[in-house]
Scaffold this active site. Sequence first.
Site, PDB file in Angstrom:
ATOM      1  N   GLY A   8       0.655  -1.153   0.639  1.00 30.06           N
ATOM      2  CA  GLY A   8       0.257  -0.243   0.029  1.00 30.06           C
ATOM      3  C   GLY A   8       1.095   1.526   0.246  1.00 30.06           C
ATOM      4  N   VAL A  12       3.006  -2.038   4.389  1.00 27.33           N
ATOM      5  CA  VAL A  12       3.003  -3.079   3.251  1.00 27.33           C
ATOM      6  C   VAL A  12       2.296  -4.380   4.533  1.00 27.33           C
ATOM      7  CG1 VAL A  12       4.227  -5.480   2.531  1.00 27.33           C
ATOM      8  CG2 VAL A  12       5.085  -3.038   1.480  1.00 27.33           C
ATOM      9  N   LYS A  13       0.920  -4.555   4.317  1.00 25.48           N
ATOM     10  CA  LYS A  13       0.396  -5.297   4.991  1.00 25.48           C
ATOM     11  C   LYS A  13       0.413  -7.220   4.427  1.00 25.48           C
ATOM     12  CE  LYS A  13      -3.015  -2.642   4.473  1.00 25.48           C
ATOM     13  NZ  LYS A  13      -2.487  -1.586   4.423  1.00 25.48           N
ATOM     14  N   TYR A  97     -15.501  -2.673 -16.844  1.00 21.82           N
ATOM     15  CA  TYR A  97     -15.333  -1.338 -16.616  1.00 21.82           C
ATOM     16  C   TYR A  97     -13.732  -1.212 -18.213  1.00 21.82           C
ATOM     17  CZ  TYR A  97     -12.290   1.735 -12.985  1.00 21.82           C
ATOM     18  OH  TYR A  97     -11.189   1.990 -12.562  1.00 21.82           O
ATOM     19  N   GLY A 104      -6.834  -0.326  -9.936  1.00 24.36           N
ATOM     20  CA  GLY A 104      -6.106  -0.418  -8.906  1.00 24.36           C
ATOM     21  C   GLY A 104      -6.238  -2.225  -8.301  1.00 24.36           C
ATOM     22  N   ASP A 106      -5.447  -3.753  -5.118  1.00 26.26           N
ATOM     23  CA  ASP A 106      -6.536  -3.764  -4.772  1.00 26.26           C
ATOM     24  C   ASP A 106      -7.672  -3.876  -4.632  1.00 26.26           C
ATOM     25  OD1 ASP A 106      -5.958  -0.838  -5.261  1.00 26.26           O
ATOM     26  OD2 ASP A 106      -5.826  -0.074  -2.761  1.00 26.26           O
ATOM     27  N   ARG A 107      -8.755  -3.255  -5.386  1.00 23.88           N
ATOM     28  CA  ARG A 107      -9.483  -2.511  -5.891  1.00 23.88           C
ATOM     29  C   ARG A 107     -10.516  -3.674  -6.228  1.00 23.88           C
ATOM     30  NH1 ARG A 107     -10.914   2.252  -9.938  1.00 23.88           N
ATOM     31  NH2 ARG A 107     -12.724   1.407  -8.761  1.00 23.88           N
ATOM     32  N   THR A 185     -10.861  25.213  17.329  1.00 24.32           N
ATOM     33  CA  THR A 185     -10.225  25.048  15.867  1.00 24.32           C
ATOM     34  C   THR A 185      -8.859  23.429  15.718  1.00 24.32           C
ATOM     35  OG1 THR A 185      -9.484  27.085  15.466  1.00 24.32           O
ATOM     36  CG2 THR A 185      -8.091  25.339  14.489  1.00 24.32           C
TER      37      THR A 185
END
Length: 256
Positions: A8, A12-13, A97, A104, A106-107, A185
Amino acid sequence: MLLALDVGNSAVKAGLFSGDELVRVFSVDPPDADATDASYWRAELDSALADATVEHAGLVSVVPARTDAVARGLRGVVDAPLTIVAPEMALPFTLDYDTPDTLGTDRLAAAAAGWTRYGRDASRSVIVVDAGTAVNYEVVHRTGTYRGGAIGPGAVLMRNALQAGTAQLPDVPLHLPETPVGSSTRTALQSGILWGLIDSVQGMAARLAAQLPDAPRLVLTGGWSNPLIDHLTIEAAHAPHLVLRGVRLLAEKNRA
């Protein structure tokens, strides 16, 4: 065991699977100087996988500059086939698509896991929301067709943009205030970012659902999915590590 890697924008996972059971998750957040150094990844993965027998690995990446370094580092640690997820591989749905070469992975993995787990058997449309650095929305029609979705900024990107693009707004910790009416704020920024993210996801989910012929299953994943699942006023399933599950699914489906 199967090792799933998600390269990512921030880290990295990784997940280790025994069959379809996710037995361990870990992540590596590299210093910028080491992010594209294969020897760094070899050392990190060698340590993380010291007690694991990896028979197959799968990988998605949204950072092309890191992909090769992570892959070479992994190959220096485990003698196992590596499947790099790509739109042209065998998928659990049909792609509708316009630009699959820019989709991507990951998507793709999140959509594959969401559809397989929540939509396919019931022939029900699915909307997957992956809330991380970016917020990705994936739409799978009940006929088993991936239609695309939407991409928006995540909480960290919103905070960074506000700080970088203004003269006086400070950096703030990302904690959800109890009320959306900020009395300082700091709390005004926190409210605008986090309550704004929650309402953005809820609104986008409704807009996407209106494009489908049935009532879709909404599925949340990603590092920012916890505040979403706690505060959305619409029904949703919470599926941590859905991208890793999708990597496993696609790696197994395309195993040589």
